[in-house]
Design a protein around this motif. Structure first.
Motif, PDB file in Angstrom:
ATOM      1  N   ASP A  26      33.767   8.968 -30.102  1.00  0.00           N
ATOM      2  CA  ASP A  26      34.425   8.121 -29.099  1.00  0.00           C
ATOM      3  C   ASP A  26      35.896   8.487 -28.932  1.00  0.00           C
ATOM      4  OD1 ASP A  26      32.004   6.814 -28.799  1.00  0.00           O
ATOM      5  OD2 ASP A  26      32.618   5.050 -29.963  1.00  0.00           O
TER       6      ASP A  26
ATOM      7  N   ALA B 167      36.485  11.312 -26.478  1.00  0.00           N
ATOM      8  CA  ALA B 167      36.032  11.142 -25.098  1.00  0.00           C
ATOM      9  C   ALA B 167      37.123  11.390 -24.065  1.00  0.00           C
ATOM     10  CB  ALA B 167      35.428   9.751 -24.906  1.00  0.00           C
ATOM     11  N   ASP B 168      38.330  10.952 -24.333  1.00  0.00           N
ATOM     12  CA  ASP B 168      39.386  11.092 -23.330  1.00  0.00           C
ATOM     13  C   ASP B 168      40.139  12.417 -23.417  1.00  0.00           C
ATOM     14  OD1 ASP B 168      40.662  10.452 -25.688  1.00  0.00           O
ATOM     15  OD2 ASP B 168      42.131   9.126 -24.762  1.00  0.00           O
ATOM     16  N   ILE B 169      39.986  13.148 -24.493  1.00  0.00           N
ATOM     17  CA  ILE B 169      40.712  14.410 -24.609  1.00  0.00           C
ATOM     18  C   ILE B 169      39.791  15.625 -24.502  1.00  0.00           C
ATOM     19  CG2 ILE B 169      40.703  14.437 -27.142  1.00  0.00           C
ATOM     20  CD1 ILE B 169      43.547  15.708 -26.924  1.00  0.00           C
ATOM     21  N   SER B 170      38.600  15.551 -25.105  1.00  0.00           N
ATOM     22  CA  SER B 170      37.703  16.698 -25.065  1.00  0.00           C
ATOM     23  C   SER B 170      36.262  16.301 -25.342  1.00  0.00           C
ATOM     24  CB  SER B 170      38.147  17.768 -26.065  1.00  0.00           C
ATOM     25  OG  SER B 170      37.324  18.907 -25.945  1.00  0.00           O
ATOM     26  N   PRO B 171      35.586  15.745 -24.345  1.00  0.00           N
ATOM     27  CA  PRO B 171      34.185  15.379 -24.553  1.00  0.00           C
ATOM     28  C   PRO B 171      33.309  16.598 -24.869  1.00  0.00           C
ATOM     29  CG  PRO B 171      34.818  15.039 -22.257  1.00  0.00           C
ATOM     30  CD  PRO B 171      36.059  15.391 -23.007  1.00  0.00           C
TER      31      PRO B 171
END
Length: 141
Positions: free
Chosen positions: A34, A37-41
């Motif tokens: 989790d 998720a916002d930096i490197s899914p």
């Protein structure tokens, strides 16, 4: 194979990795995913596929044995405290006792030095305390 027959669907590396991560790390592993998720899914997918989908699911070692090796390696590195904590929790999830985890970390004093062993023991202390807070009925003296 006749044209009307369908090839059985096989589990992908990603699916196998997701299943393995949940079984091994539970909530701790999902928190790592989790956080990505916002930096490197995509990196989260790599974590599912390679270490968990390919390596942890290989025959030859139990999950318990794999966590012993992982805890020892991460403690010996001395630079991977967040990952060490996740894998100490995973060790508890796959059946390692607190005493066994403590002994693994003490053993690292011989090969990785006292600072690495101390850091590992303090990481374990935090994980054990957090585990007690989340599971008061399982609290072990």
């Amino acid at each position: 194979m006749a044209p009307h027959q369908q090839t059985p669907k096989t589990e992908t590396r990603l699916e196998r990795g997701r299943r393995a991560l949940e079984a091994i790390d539970g909530q701790a592993g999902q928190k790592v995913i989790d956080a990505l998720a916002d930096i490197s899914p995509d990196f989260a997918d790599y974590l599912f596929e390679f270490p968990f989908g390919d390596i942890y699911t290989r025959p030859g070692l139990s999950l318990r044995d794999r966590e012993i090796a992982t805890i020892a390696a991460l403690a010996a590195l001395g630079t991977a405290q967040p990952q060490l904590k996740v894998h100490i929790e995973a060790g508890l999830n796959v059946g390692l006792s607190r005493d066994e985890i403590t002994e693994i970390l003490i053993q690292m004093a011989v090969y990785a030095g006292f600072p690495a062993a101390l850091n590992g023991l303090f990481a374990a202390k935090e994980v054990f305390a957090s585990h007690d807070d989340q599971n008061p009925q399982e609290k072990i003296a």
